[in-house]
Design an enzyme around this catalytic site. Sequence first.
Site, short mmCIF file in Angstrom:
data_model
loop_
_atom_site.label_atom_id
_atom_site.label_comp_id
_atom_site.label_asym_id
_atom_site.label_seq_id
_atom_site.Cartn_x
_atom_site.Cartn_y
_atom_site.Cartn_z
CB SER A 55 -0.95 0.01 1.20
OG SER A 55 -0.23 0.05 2.41
CG HIS A 56 2.10 3.30 2.35
ND1 HIS A 56 1.11 2.49 2.87
CD2 HIS A 56 1.66 4.57 2.47
CE1 HIS A 56 0.11 3.24 3.30
NE2 HIS A 56 0.41 4.50 3.07
CB ALA A 130 6.18 6.85 3.00
CG LEU A 132 5.27 6.17 10.99
CD1 LEU A 132 5.70 7.49 10.34
CD2 LEU A 132 4.07 6.41 11.91
CB THR A 168 -5.44 6.61 7.85
OG1 THR A 168 -4.55 7.41 7.05
CG2 THR A 168 -6.71 6.38 7.07
CG LEU A 187 -0.73 -0.27 14.71
CD1 LEU A 187 -1.78 0.67 15.27
CD2 LEU A 187 -0.76 -1.59 15.46
N GLY A 195 -4.73 3.47 1.66
CA GLY A 195 -4.08 2.85 0.51
C GLY A 195 -4.66 1.48 0.21
CG ASP A 196 -4.04 -2.00 2.55
OD1 ASP A 196 -3.38 -2.39 1.57
OD2 ASP A 196 -3.58 -2.01 3.71
CG LEU A 312 6.85 -11.12 17.63
CD1 LEU A 312 6.64 -12.55 18.04
CD2 LEU A 312 8.25 -10.66 17.99
P1 NDP Z 1 -1.47 -3.80 8.90
O1 NDP Z 1 -2.81 -3.90 9.54
O2 NDP Z 1 -1.24 -4.58 7.67
O3 NDP Z 1 -0.33 -4.23 9.94
C1 NDP Z 1 -0.18 -3.53 11.13
C2 NDP Z 1 0.92 -4.15 11.97
O4 NDP Z 1 0.46 -5.39 12.49
C3 NDP Z 1 2.18 -4.46 11.19
O5 NDP Z 1 3.28 -4.22 12.00
C4 NDP Z 1 2.03 -5.94 10.86
O6 NDP Z 1 3.28 -6.62 10.70
C5 NDP Z 1 1.31 -6.44 12.08
N1 NDP Z 1 0.46 -7.58 11.81
C6 NDP Z 1 -0.44 -7.73 10.82
N2 NDP Z 1 -1.08 -8.92 10.95
C7 NDP Z 1 -0.56 -9.52 12.02
C8 NDP Z 1 -0.78 -10.77 12.67
N3 NDP Z 1 -1.68 -11.63 12.22
N4 NDP Z 1 -0.06 -11.06 13.77
C9 NDP Z 1 0.87 -10.19 14.26
N5 NDP Z 1 1.14 -9.00 13.69
C10 NDP Z 1 0.43 -8.67 12.59
O7 NDP Z 1 -1.09 -2.27 8.63
P2 NDP Z 1 -2.05 -1.04 8.36
O8 NDP Z 1 -2.97 -1.43 7.28
O9 NDP Z 1 -2.62 -0.58 9.63
O10 NDP Z 1 -1.01 0.04 7.84
C11 NDP Z 1 -0.35 -0.17 6.60
C12 NDP Z 1 0.67 0.88 6.34
O11 NDP Z 1 0.04 2.10 6.02
C13 NDP Z 1 1.60 1.20 7.51
O12 NDP Z 1 2.94 1.07 7.04
C14 NDP Z 1 1.33 2.66 7.85
O13 NDP Z 1 2.43 3.41 8.27
C15 NDP Z 1 0.83 3.16 6.51
N6 NDP Z 1 0.03 4.37 6.68
C16 NDP Z 1 0.61 5.57 6.41
C17 NDP Z 1 -0.10 6.74 6.61
C18 NDP Z 1 0.54 8.07 6.39
O14 NDP Z 1 -0.11 9.06 6.66
N7 NDP Z 1 1.76 8.14 5.94
C19 NDP Z 1 -1.49 6.72 7.07
C20 NDP Z 1 -1.98 5.39 7.36
C21 NDP Z 1 -1.24 4.26 7.16
P3 NDP Z 1 3.87 -6.90 9.20
O15 NDP Z 1 4.33 -5.55 8.71
O16 NDP Z 1 4.98 -7.87 9.38
O17 NDP Z 1 2.72 -7.44 8.39
O1 PYC Z 2 -2.82 4.64 3.54
O2 PYC Z 2 -4.06 5.82 4.92
C1 PYC Z 2 -3.11 5.71 4.11
C2 PYC Z 2 -2.27 6.90 3.87
C3 PYC Z 2 -2.58 8.20 4.08
C4 PYC Z 2 -1.48 8.94 3.68
C5 PYC Z 2 -0.54 8.08 3.23
N1 PYC Z 2 -1.04 6.83 3.37
#
Ligand code: NDP
Ligand code: PYC
Length: 345
Positions: A55-56, A130, A132, A168, A187, A195-196, A312
């Site tokens: 997603s990033h 991106a 984080l 988000t 997270l 993005g997802d 983890l």
């Molecule tokens: P996920 O829900 O995919 O994952 C969140 C965390 O939980 C990760 O560290 C992941 O590890 C871990 N995880 C996932 N599934 C499991 C499991 N079954 N057991 C144990 N740990 C688990 O991420 P999000 O969808 O919440 O976020 C995705 C990305 O979007 C992030 O990198 C975030 O920084 C980015 N984002 C950026 C924004 C911005 O403004 N720049 C805004 C919002 C989001 P693993 O990585 O190993 O899967």
């Molecule tokens: O995936 O929520 C998101 C996001 C917002 C800004 C960058 N990524």
Amino acid sequence: MSAQSPIVDSPSVFIGFNDLVGLLHAIFVKHGTSPEVASILARNCASAERDGAHSHGIFRIPGYLSTLASGWVDGKATPVVTDVASGFVRVDACNGFAQPALEAARALLVDKARSAGIALLAIHNSHHFAALWPDVEPFAEEGLVALSVVNSMTCVVPHGADRPLFGTNPIAFAAPRADGLPIVFDLATSAIAHGDVQIAARKGERLPPGMGVDSLGQPTQDPKAILEGGALLPFGGHKGSALSMMVELLAAALTGGNFSFEFNWADHPGARTPWTGQLLIVIDPSKTAGQSFAERSQELVRQMHAVGLRRLPGDRRHRTRAKSQQQGIELQAQDLAQLQALLED
Ligand code: NDP
Ligand code: PYC
């Protein structure tokens, strides 16, 4: 390459990390960033792709480029670092990207963390588009503990409210451990990252229940309904909502950046990068009493495994990284061709 284009299956191709960084660097420079900014963004984006943080990864390139073209962000900004106090560094990103601002302040931040035991970095006037984890993981690789929060753009309905307000708003944490890669989680405080939702819409997939609402505020599993006038929900009801509120306070109020609802990009069609703020806290755990922190965190991991935990946070990403390092980063041939086309006139 368009962010909206549907995803079609095309054969896989494999590309080395440095080759992908080189390609992305050339794309960023061609589309208006300085070479210095291009180096940082290219590495960041290629790292996400390498680790399977799709997603990033390269999915974000059209959004970066349309934002640069819109004039919303300054791709050549030089951040201004201020040494505010013994444990406090401030950076004005000057309407540029957050990652070059972090890079500009990094050495001072680490010096302060190592001397005072803890230091804070407040970035404002910045755009973060991106994942984080790349901002915190390198600190843990050098033995430090790091926590970061960044706010984004209004698209999340606070728990109990009826209209969106929060971004988000992800939280990322990294800590060293004795016998392995750092412990890292990253997270979004929304039930799903924006993005997802975009990726699901492009693939024509439905979302699990509880992720978002449509334009009438009704629960929906249709990603397009969320993107077209709907909104996301926080994860975990009132608990995720409270964390999202905390992120707004730390990343915006404390840094001097915009809240997720405070900027208006309507005059910049194509703008996608939230103009907000970011906070990092870095701790030097060598000040810990007794056994080293890294040994204590290793013990925690051992105990988690002993009670049956197989995965983890960070494990999936680190496994994907190892695979990419062995075989190259797997891309769809069509996506690689579209990236290469961005270098043509
Ligand atoms: P996920 O829900 O995919 O994952 C969140 C965390 O939980 C990760 O560290 C992941 O590890 C871990 N995880 C996932 N599934 C499991 C499991 N079954 N057991 C144990 N740990 C688990 O991420 P999000 O969808 O919440 O976020 C995705 C990305 O979007 C992030 O990198 C975030 O920084 C980015 N984002 C950026 C924004 C911005 O403004 N720049 C805004 C919002 C989001 P693993 O990585 O190993 O899967
Ligand atoms: O995936 O929520 C998101 C996001 C917002 C800004 C960058 N990524």
